[in-house]
Design an enzyme around this catalytic site. Structure first.
Site, mmCIF file in Angstrom:
data_model
loop_
_atom_site.group_PDB
_atom_site.id
_atom_site.type_symbol
_atom_site.label_atom_id
_atom_site.label_comp_id
_atom_site.label_asym_id
_atom_site.label_seq_id
_atom_site.Cartn_x
_atom_site.Cartn_y
_atom_site.Cartn_z
ATOM 1 N N ARG A 162 -11.132 -5.744 -6.883
ATOM 2 C CA ARG A 162 -10.292 -4.573 -7.098
ATOM 3 C C ARG A 162 -9.611 -4.085 -5.826
ATOM 4 N NH1 ARG A 162 -13.104 0.657 -6.791
ATOM 5 N NH2 ARG A 162 -15.261 0.422 -6.116
ATOM 6 N N HIS A 216 0.820 -1.212 0.000
ATOM 7 C CA HIS A 216 0.000 0.000 0.000
ATOM 8 C C HIS A 216 0.852 1.261 0.000
ATOM 9 C CE1 HIS A 216 -3.885 -2.070 1.611
ATOM 10 N NE2 HIS A 216 -3.704 -2.222 0.323
ATOM 11 N N CYS A 244 -15.642 7.872 -15.532
ATOM 12 C CA CYS A 244 -15.260 8.491 -14.248
ATOM 13 C C CYS A 244 -14.452 7.537 -13.369
ATOM 14 C CB CYS A 244 -16.494 8.981 -13.488
ATOM 15 S SG CYS A 244 -17.649 7.682 -13.005
ATOM 16 N N ARG A 300 -19.353 11.913 -4.915
ATOM 17 C CA ARG A 300 -19.751 10.684 -4.230
ATOM 18 C C ARG A 300 -20.570 11.029 -2.986
ATOM 19 N NH1 ARG A 300 -14.323 10.739 -5.179
ATOM 20 N NH2 ARG A 300 -13.518 9.356 -6.805
ATOM 21 N N ASN A 356 -13.729 1.157 -12.618
ATOM 22 C CA ASN A 356 -13.225 0.371 -11.491
ATOM 23 C C ASN A 356 -14.072 -0.883 -11.300
ATOM 24 O OD1 ASN A 356 -11.537 2.537 -11.193
ATOM 25 N ND2 ASN A 356 -12.574 3.383 -9.422
ATOM 26 N N ASP A 357 -15.393 -0.677 -11.118
ATOM 27 C CA ASP A 357 -16.273 -1.824 -10.919
ATOM 28 C C ASP A 357 -16.490 -2.602 -12.213
ATOM 29 O OD1 ASP A 357 -16.947 -2.221 -8.230
ATOM 30 O OD2 ASP A 357 -18.275 -0.495 -8.221
ATOM 31 N N ARG A 406 -23.673 11.563 -7.755
ATOM 32 C CA ARG A 406 -24.080 10.157 -7.737
ATOM 33 C C ARG A 406 -24.926 9.899 -6.506
ATOM 34 N NH1 ARG A 406 -19.327 5.841 -7.559
ATOM 35 N NH2 ARG A 406 -19.206 6.490 -5.380
#
Length: 547
Positions: free
Chosen positions: A464, A187, A501, A295, A453-454, A331
């Site tokens: 992910r 990370h 996005c 978000r 991403n999804d 969103r």
């Protein structure tokens, strides 16, 4: 001159002075506590403070590094509430030990258990456990985060840096870091790449003993070289390389205030992804043309109860007003999966990524959805609003969500509350199902925003949040790219616009490919806006079929 070799994780040059960091840990002797209840209260207070700190680091990561990278700290928030972890701490307190000892001992045992596992992904969790345990211990002791040094132009050298320490680096003072341990998929390495700081890892356990605090040094993140007390010739070569890097960055900065137009005259929107009203400042400072993704779930994550309509209205109004007429796409609630909230009472799921989340949760609990939609439509008169539904996978879901929108608009009209009738309604295309039926979905909305991403996760069946699977997640996966291209075609054939996005929107190696597919808008972390604009302005689509 001495040259040490490790593994570079971000290809850039830094020239500065060594600052050796030797971590000190709070005393956690095996001593008994006088009052068990007092220790439980101290622990709970420390945990609450730790959670608050991690949320702040998350927000910083969201702005500086993007959603994908910020999820590292989502994992920390989940781990700090892990039932087994907390039960182990509580058991030691029940035996009469202090909160400090109980946390330290549990953290050490859990970290070792993860480190001993064969699975590389699980091994990486060892560092996360250490990070959250150290943070709780720090909160128990009352120790505050610090910037480590008042000096500037520093090359931080340490055995290792935790993800939160990396994200908290003061970029005005620290220009690079080098660690004895770590891996390219850790990370800490991921964060270094995301925030753009030269870094080298894996220098070896005796690395710090070879350093002198304050010594002049060069970090070359491309070659993995740490050069101590460089000679004149080496300094000149590396300085020239550094100057070339700065020149490239300056050329990108020259795009500030310019339009996102390709060499052949194709106009593209470049918007910013944000997670709270404070991020609007970053979007404006980085010259974003609008907000492509706000978000809204973080309004819920920051509370211990459902936010009221009025509270939400004020937040949406603020964002729309500050963007001064530029498009703001909000969103709707995407709680569930990796973003859970206790007061929602979502049952524990075997696979939450495929569970009750996003639009499914909103349609299952319409009272929550309706409160958010009322706040959104009320705010719509204060700017240029677009409302976007996440995780759509069928036409019926979209039709039902729009029916609820119509219900809310009729209620507002009856109550003489103003709203913008022309508010655009769009969807996230982030399930393979939505991409495959995008030609049908396009007939019922005003725009698509592809959440790569999804979409990548569900198309490739790769979690992910699991860095061990990175090698299986090709960013140019043919199946994913075909779904993106088909979605773009479906959008244009039905007269609506389409954007991206997800994290792939900021990958400039893919920019031209996306533009040739017909993508109209790219929404990225604010710090990537100018870089993407630079790529657009250097791209020529002339002569390509359909352009």
């Amino acid at each position: 001159m001495v040259k040490l070799i490790g593994k570079g994780v971000y290809s850039a040059i830094a020239i500065g002075n060594i600052s050796v960091i030797k971590k000190s840990y709070a005393e956690t002797s095996e001593i008994k506590a006088d009052d068990k209840n007092k220790e439980r209260i101290r622990l709970e207070n420390a945990k609450n403070e730790a959670v608050s700190q991690i949320k702040k680091i998350y927000e910083k990561a969201l702005t500086d590094a993007g959603e994908e990278t910020a999820q590292i700290f989502d994992i920390h928030l989940m781990m700090i509430e892990d039932e087994d972890y907390n039960d182990a701490i509580s058991a030691l307190i029940d035996e009469g030990y202090t909160a400090e000892y109980s946390v330290a001992e549990t953290g050490k045992n859990f970290a070792q258990s993860f480190a001993d596992m064969d699975d590389e992904y699980m091994k990486a969790r060892s560092a996360d456990i250490k990070d959250i345990s150290d943070r709780i211990l720090s909160c128990l002791s009352g120790k505050k985060d610090d910037n480590r040094s008042q000096r500037e132009n520093l090359i931080i050298c340490a055995d290792d840096l935790s993800p939160s320490e990396t994200m908290s680096i003061d970029r005005d003072k620290v220009i690079a870091f080098v660690t004895a341990f770590g891996s390219p998929n850790s990370h800490t390495a991921i964060l270094a790449r995301s925030i753009g700081i030269p870094a080298i890892i894996g220098m070896g356990k005796d690395f710090l003993q070879k350093l002198t605090d304050g010594e002049k040094a060069i970090v070359d993140g491309e070659t993995g070289e740490l050069i101590l007390s460089p000679d004149k010739e080496t300094l000149e070569v590396k300085s020239k390389k550094q100057a070339e890097e700065k020149q490239e960055k300056a050329l990108i900065e020259e795009n500030r205030g310019k339009e996102n137009i390709t060499l052949d005259g194709t106009r593209i929107d470049v918007f910013a992804n944000i997670g709270n009203p404070q991020n609007v400042i970053s979007a404006i400072e980085n010259d974003a043309g609008g907000i492509g993704l706000f978000r809204s779930e973080f309004i819920y994550l920051d509370k211990e109860r459902y936010p009221t309509e009025e509270e939400q209205f004020e937040i949406y109004k603020t964002v729309l007003s500050e963007m001064k007429g530029k498009k703001v796409i909000i969103r709707t609630l995407d709680i569930g999966a990796d973003k859970n909230v206790e007061y929602f009472g979502i049952p524990r799921e075997e696979n939450p990524a495929l569970g009750l989340r996003a639009i499914r949760l909103c349609l299952d609990r319409p009272e929550i959805f309706e409160t958010q939609l009322r706040a959104l439509f009320r705010a719509s008169v204060h700017g240029n609003l677009g409302i976007m539904f996440p995780m759509i996978s069928s036409v019926n879901e979209l039709i039902e969500a729009k029916r609820i929108c119509d219900k809310i608009k009729n209620e507002l009209k009856s109550d003489n509350i103003p709203y913008d009738e022309n508010t655009e309604i769009g969807i996230m295309v982030e399930t393979p199902a939505a991409a495959v039926i995008s030609d049908k979905l396009a007939k019922h909305c005003d725009f698509f925003s592809i959440g790569t991403n999804d979409l990548t996760q569900y198309t490739t069946a790769c979690d992910r949040q699991n860095p061990y699977l990175d090698k299986f997640c090709d960013t140019e996966n043919t199946a994913v790219l075909r779904l993106i291209e088909y979605t773009a075609r479906s959008a244009h054939e039905n007269g609506i616009w389409v954007g991206i996005c997800g994290e792939m929107a900021a990958d400039t190696s893919l920019t031209e490919k996306f533009l040739r597919m017909g993508i109209d808008e790219l929404s990225v972390t604010p710090s990537f806006v100018l870089r993407v604009r630079d790529k657009i302005r250097k791209t020529n689509l002339k002569g390509h079929p359909g352009k």
